[in-house]
Scaffold this motif. Structure first.
Motif, PDB file in Angstrom:
ATOM      1  N   ASP A  51      -6.245   1.612   4.987  1.00 32.09           N
ATOM      2  CA  ASP A  51      -4.890   1.908   4.511  1.00 32.09           C
ATOM      3  C   ASP A  51      -4.398   3.298   4.870  1.00 32.09           C
ATOM      4  O   ASP A  51      -3.475   3.819   4.245  1.00 32.09           O
ATOM      5  CB  ASP A  51      -4.777   1.718   2.989  1.00 32.09           C
ATOM      6  N   MET A  52      -4.968   3.937   5.898  1.00 33.11           N
ATOM      7  CA  MET A  52      -4.538   5.271   6.253  1.00 33.11           C
ATOM      8  C   MET A  52      -3.120   5.297   6.833  1.00 33.11           C
ATOM      9  O   MET A  52      -2.374   6.248   6.636  1.00 33.11           O
ATOM     10  CB  MET A  52      -5.509   5.910   7.245  1.00 33.11           C
ATOM     11  N   SER A  53      -2.733   4.253   7.555  1.00 33.79           N
ATOM     12  CA  SER A  53      -1.368   4.215   8.083  1.00 33.79           C
ATOM     13  C   SER A  53      -0.361   4.189   6.940  1.00 33.79           C
ATOM     14  O   SER A  53       0.657   4.885   6.964  1.00 33.79           O
ATOM     15  CB  SER A  53      -1.179   2.993   8.986  1.00 33.79           C
ATOM     16  N   SER A  54      -0.651   3.387   5.919  1.00 36.93           N
ATOM     17  CA  SER A  54       0.216   3.352   4.745  1.00 36.93           C
ATOM     18  C   SER A  54       0.248   4.708   4.056  1.00 36.93           C
ATOM     19  O   SER A  54       1.306   5.182   3.637  1.00 36.93           O
ATOM     20  CB  SER A  54      -0.291   2.288   3.751  1.00 36.93           C
ATOM     21  N   ALA A  55      -0.923   5.324   3.941  1.00 38.10           N
ATOM     22  CA  ALA A  55      -1.005   6.621   3.268  1.00 38.10           C
ATOM     23  C   ALA A  55      -0.201   7.673   4.016  1.00 38.10           C
ATOM     24  O   ALA A  55       0.492   8.487   3.403  1.00 38.10           O
ATOM     25  CB  ALA A  55      -2.468   7.045   3.155  1.00 38.10           C
ATOM     26  N   VAL A  56      -0.283   7.660   5.341  1.00 39.46           N
ATOM     27  CA  VAL A  56       0.441   8.655   6.128  1.00 39.46           C
ATOM     28  C   VAL A  56       1.947   8.515   5.928  1.00 39.46           C
ATOM     29  O   VAL A  56       2.654   9.494   5.685  1.00 39.46           O
ATOM     30  CB  VAL A  56       0.084   8.543   7.624  1.00 39.46           C
ATOM     31  N   GLU A  57       2.466   7.299   6.043  1.00 41.50           N
ATOM     32  CA  GLU A  57       3.918   7.115   5.913  1.00 41.50           C
ATOM     33  C   GLU A  57       4.410   7.493   4.524  1.00 41.50           C
ATOM     34  O   GLU A  57       5.480   8.079   4.370  1.00 41.50           O
ATOM     35  CB  GLU A  57       4.308   5.668   6.249  1.00 41.50           C
ATOM     36  N   SER A  58       3.627   7.159   3.510  1.00 43.03           N
ATOM     37  CA  SER A  58       4.001   7.552   2.150  1.00 43.03           C
ATOM     38  C   SER A  58       3.947   9.072   1.994  1.00 43.03           C
ATOM     39  O   SER A  58       4.870   9.694   1.458  1.00 43.03           O
ATOM     40  CB  SER A  58       3.068   6.890   1.141  1.00 43.03           C
ATOM     41  N   ASP A  59       2.879   9.668   2.503  1.00 39.81           N
ATOM     42  CA  ASP A  59       2.694  11.102   2.315  1.00 39.81           C
ATOM     43  C   ASP A  59       3.678  11.923   3.141  1.00 39.81           C
ATOM     44  O   ASP A  59       4.050  13.033   2.751  1.00 39.81           O
ATOM     45  CB  ASP A  59       1.264  11.490   2.677  1.00 39.81           C
ATOM     46  N   VAL A  60       4.098  11.388   4.299  1.00 42.31           N
ATOM     47  CA  VAL A  60       5.113  12.075   5.091  1.00 42.31           C
ATOM     48  C   VAL A  60       6.411  12.204   4.284  1.00 42.31           C
ATOM     49  O   VAL A  60       7.063  13.241   4.273  1.00 42.31           O
ATOM     50  CB  VAL A  60       5.367  11.340   6.422  1.00 42.31           C
ATOM     51  N   GLY A  61       6.770  11.129   3.588  1.00 45.82           N
ATOM     52  CA  GLY A  61       7.962  11.189   2.741  1.00 45.82           C
ATOM     53  C   GLY A  61       7.815  12.206   1.636  1.00 45.82           C
ATOM     54  O   GLY A  61       8.749  12.973   1.337  1.00 45.82           O
ATOM     55  N   ALA A 115       0.829  -1.197   0.000  1.00 48.31           N
ATOM     56  CA  ALA A 115       0.000   0.000   0.000  1.00 48.31           C
ATOM     57  C   ALA A 115       0.865   1.249   0.000  1.00 48.31           C
ATOM     58  O   ALA A 115       0.551   2.238  -0.668  1.00 48.31           O
ATOM     59  CB  ALA A 115      -0.934   0.000   1.220  1.00 48.31           C
ATOM     60  N   ARG A 116       1.973   1.225   0.751  1.00 49.30           N
ATOM     61  CA  ARG A 116       2.868   2.376   0.783  1.00 49.30           C
ATOM     62  C   ARG A 116       3.481   2.615  -0.586  1.00 49.30           C
ATOM     63  O   ARG A 116       3.595   3.758  -1.044  1.00 49.30           O
ATOM     64  CB  ARG A 116       3.966   2.163   1.817  1.00 49.30           C
ATOM     65  N   ILE A 117       3.903   1.535  -1.258  1.00 48.32           N
ATOM     66  CA  ILE A 117       4.500   1.671  -2.591  1.00 48.32           C
ATOM     67  C   ILE A 117       3.487   2.251  -3.567  1.00 48.32           C
ATOM     68  O   ILE A 117       3.794   3.178  -4.337  1.00 48.32           O
ATOM     69  CB  ILE A 117       5.021   0.308  -3.086  1.00 48.32           C
ATOM     70  N   ALA A 118       2.257   1.733  -3.518  1.00 48.96           N
ATOM     71  CA  ALA A 118       1.221   2.229  -4.416  1.00 48.96           C
ATOM     72  C   ALA A 118       0.918   3.698  -4.143  1.00 48.96           C
ATOM     73  O   ALA A 118       0.762   4.505  -5.061  1.00 48.96           O
ATOM     74  CB  ALA A 118      -0.044   1.393  -4.273  1.00 48.96           C
ATOM     75  N   ARG A 119       0.838   4.039  -2.869  1.00 51.03           N
ATOM     76  CA  ARG A 119       0.547   5.419  -2.497  1.00 51.03           C
ATOM     77  C   ARG A 119       1.668   6.347  -2.947  1.00 51.03           C
ATOM     78  O   ARG A 119       1.428   7.428  -3.487  1.00 51.03           O
ATOM     79  CB  ARG A 119       0.370   5.506  -0.970  1.00 51.03           C
ATOM     80  N   THR A 120       2.922   5.927  -2.723  1.00 49.04           N
ATOM     81  CA  THR A 120       4.064   6.744  -3.116  1.00 49.04           C
ATOM     82  C   THR A 120       4.073   6.968  -4.618  1.00 49.04           C
ATOM     83  O   THR A 120       4.340   8.070  -5.099  1.00 49.04           O
ATOM     84  CB  THR A 120       5.376   6.079  -2.674  1.00 49.04           C
ATOM     85  N   ALA A 121       3.763   5.912  -5.371  1.00 51.43           N
ATOM     86  CA  ALA A 121       3.739   6.044  -6.828  1.00 51.43           C
ATOM     87  C   ALA A 121       2.672   7.033  -7.266  1.00 51.43           C
ATOM     88  O   ALA A 121       2.892   7.886  -8.126  1.00 51.43           O
ATOM     89  CB  ALA A 121       3.489   4.683  -7.468  1.00 51.43           C
ATOM     90  N   LYS A 122       1.487   6.939  -6.629  1.00 54.29           N
ATOM     91  CA  LYS A 122       0.384   7.825  -7.007  1.00 54.29           C
ATOM     92  C   LYS A 122       0.700   9.272  -6.664  1.00 54.29           C
ATOM     93  O   LYS A 122       0.587  10.172  -7.485  1.00 54.29           O
ATOM     94  CB  LYS A 122      -0.899   7.378  -6.303  1.00 54.29           C
ATOM     95  N   VAL A 123       1.095   9.501  -5.389  1.00 55.08           N
ATOM     96  CA  VAL A 123       1.395  10.860  -4.952  1.00 55.08           C
ATOM     97  C   VAL A 123       2.611  11.402  -5.675  1.00 55.08           C
ATOM     98  O   VAL A 123       2.642  12.543  -6.114  1.00 55.08           O
ATOM     99  CB  VAL A 123       1.602  10.896  -3.426  1.00 55.08           C
ATOM    100  N   GLY A 124       3.639  10.558  -5.795  1.00 54.47           N
ATOM    101  CA  GLY A 124       4.848  11.002  -6.466  1.00 54.47           C
ATOM    102  C   GLY A 124       4.593  11.393  -7.903  1.00 54.47           C
ATOM    103  O   GLY A 124       5.140  12.373  -8.404  1.00 54.47           O
ATOM    104  N   GLY A 125       3.734  10.630  -8.575  1.00 57.77           N
ATOM    105  CA  GLY A 125       3.396  10.967  -9.945  1.00 57.77           C
ATOM    106  C   GLY A 125       2.709  12.310 -10.039  1.00 57.77           C
ATOM    107  O   GLY A 125       3.004  13.128 -10.915  1.00 57.77           O
ATOM    108  N   ASN A 126       1.779  12.545  -9.113  1.00 57.33           N
ATOM    109  CA  ASN A 126       1.088  13.833  -9.103  1.00 57.33           C
ATOM    110  C   ASN A 126       2.046  14.981  -8.827  1.00 57.33           C
ATOM    111  O   ASN A 126       2.005  16.023  -9.469  1.00 57.33           O
ATOM    112  CB  ASN A 126      -0.019  13.828  -8.041  1.00 57.33           C
ATOM    113  N   LEU A 127       2.939  14.787  -7.844  1.00 57.13           N
ATOM    114  CA  LEU A 127       3.860  15.853  -7.470  1.00 57.13           C
ATOM    115  C   LEU A 127       4.928  16.070  -8.523  1.00 57.13           C
ATOM    116  O   LEU A 127       5.451  17.160  -8.656  1.00 57.13           O
ATOM    117  CB  LEU A 127       4.510  15.547  -6.114  1.00 57.13           C
ATOM    118  N   SER A 128       5.283  15.009  -9.257  1.00 63.99           N
ATOM    119  CA  SER A 128       6.309  15.186 -10.279  1.00 63.99           C
ATOM    120  C   SER A 128       5.817  16.146 -11.357  1.00 63.99           C
ATOM    121  O   SER A 128       6.566  16.960 -11.871  1.00 63.99           O
ATOM    122  CB  SER A 128       6.692  13.834 -10.895  1.00 63.99           C
TER     123      SER A 128
END
Length: 451
Positions: A151-161, A14-27
């Motif tokens: 999956d909020m815990s996963s989302a938080v850790e990904s979004d904190v990064g 879930a963290r990997i998926a979240r990072t990919a989604k957020v990272g793509g948006n932020l990129s």
């Protein structure tokens, strides 16, 4: 419970998926940011801000909540950024009934419905981290059941990064403020917001601190129907602050005074603040005679000497004592100070403390709109810090500043006219750090927060 037993707890996938989604948006926002820095012009900051808003608006969840939070700290983001980020919608679409049944079964067991005489299938309110359902207990009590999204815990850790990356970019390009301690503070508070058991204890803490006060009502939690991801509490009703903007001056002043004591009494007596100043977290009851205080996910418990620093700075500003102000900033936790930096910080302090220093009935800021509260002073401070800084903002400053700004905005909405100096002096009667320490330890122990 282990991750194997509870797949929602910070799952790597879930963290990997979240990072990919957020990272793509932020990129995409990052590309716009770089292009505007190179080719940008007068509207450069505005274009960057719109790109960031568009990117963050696609993520939902914690990072969007953080962006909204940052937009309320006027000394942190340029006005163009704050204006755009403040438009992010906090209300995510509610999860459907199948999710609700799964969550309730997981938290209260397969017979969960027997614990209620009625349970609303439709969410009464949906936000970035969870949703609220109205229900009735067998004994007739009406309650609110706050359910955390999956999956909020996963989302938080990904979004904190991602937050660290985003604010690191701001630090490199702006240079007026070093936000690293601010990032740590926001990240820790965001993680705490996922722990509904802690929020239940925060509610109990506020009931202990403000119990018996006629100016505010704190909802009563229902511990036997609460878990780390489900918080059941008394259902309360009231009118929004905005409904009283055209009320008689006396009524508006009364509401503002109750807001003052709801916020300042826990701070000056217990070194605790409600760190989310959103106007939706206050309800007005009985025509303005009392308030409901809501949402205790973001509560900041300070070391008592921090409150001492706030009081010291107030007294230094009152006496126009530069050396005492310098010592107060150090007590707050500001590092690597010099006289030039303290002079810049005093610009902001004179604004924040201004109403408290002026012994007369007045508005909190004459001729200033609620959305612009602090913007002019913040711009001046940021401009000077680019020349003389940067300054590292201590962790404790973040939510103190944010809550003070939020409270000031509420006073402006109400067009309140009070003697803030007399109110503050009254709240400091008999003040000592030793007494604050003793009261805080006792209150935290009663609420189960002393560990």
């Amino acid at each position: 419970m282990s991750e194997e037993q509870d797949p929602e707890r910070n799952r790597l996938s879930a963290r990997i998926a979240r990072t990919a989604k957020v990272g793509g948006n932020l990129s995409g926002a990052g590309i716009a940011f770089a292009a505007n820095r190179l080719f940008g012009g007068a509207e450069s900051d505005e274009n960057i801000a719109k790109a960031l808003t568009s990117a963050l608006g696609k993520t939902k969840g914690p990072l969007m909540k953080v962006a909204q939070m940052l937009s309320t700290i006027p000394d942190f983001l340029p006005a163009e950024y704050a204006k755009e980020l403040s438009q992010l919608q906090a209300h995510a679409p509610a999860m459907g009934w199948p999710f609700v049944k799964r969550r309730m079964r997981a938290e209260l067991g397969p017979d969960w419905q027997a614990k209620f005489s009625d349970f609303g299938r439709e969410a009464a309110h949906a936000a970035s981290l969870g949703q609220v359902h109205r229900a009735t207990l067998p004994d007739g009590r009406e309650v609110a059941c706050k359910l955390q999204y999956p999956d909020m815990s996963s989302a938080v850790e990904s979004d904190v990064g991602q937050l660290k990356n985003l604010l690191g970019l701001f630090r490199r390009m702006d240079g007026s403020i070093d936000p690293r301690e601010m990032v740590d503070e926001i990240s820790d508070r965001l993680r705490e917001e996922l722990d509904y058991e802690r929020e239940r204890k925060h509610m109990q803490l506020y009931r202990d601190m403000l119990g018996g006060k006629d100016f505010v009502h704190i909802p009563e939690p229902v511990p036997e129907l609460s878990t780390e991801r489900l918080l059941t509490m008394e259902w309360v009703s009231g009118e929004p602050l905005g409904a009283f903007e055209d009320a008689p001056q006396e009524v508006r002043n009364g509401i503002a005074k109750r807001l003052y004591w709801t916020w300042w009494l826990p701070f000056t007596h217990y070194a605790v603040i409600h760190g989310d100043p959103h106007l939706g977290n206050y309800q007005v009851r009985e025509g303005g005679e009392t308030l409901n205080l809501l949402d205790f996910g973001c509560v900041r418990i300070f070391p008592p000497n921090f409150v001492g620093g706030v009081v010291d700075l107030y007294r230094a500003q009152l006496a126009d004592d530069f050396d005492a102000a310098y010592a107060a900033y150090e007590k707050w936790g500001f590092k690597d100070l010099n006289r030039d930096l303290v002079e810049v910080l005093n610009i902001w302090a004179k604004f924040i403390y201004g109403p408290l220093l002026d012994d007369r009935v007045r508005s909190v800021a004459d001729g200033v709109a609620p959305g612009e509260y602090g913007r002019k002073e913040a711009f001046q401070v940021r401009k000077l810090l680019k020349e003389k800084g940067p300054v590292t903002i201590p962790r404790e400053f973040v939510f103190m500043d944010r809550a003070a700004i939020g409270l000031g905005a509420a006073y402006l909405r109400l067009r309140a006219e009070l003697n803030y100096h007399q109110l503050f002096e009254e709240s400091l009667e008999g003040f000592s750090e030793a007494d604050v320490t003793a009261r805080q330890q006792d209150a935290l122990s009663k609420a189960g927060l002393s560990d």
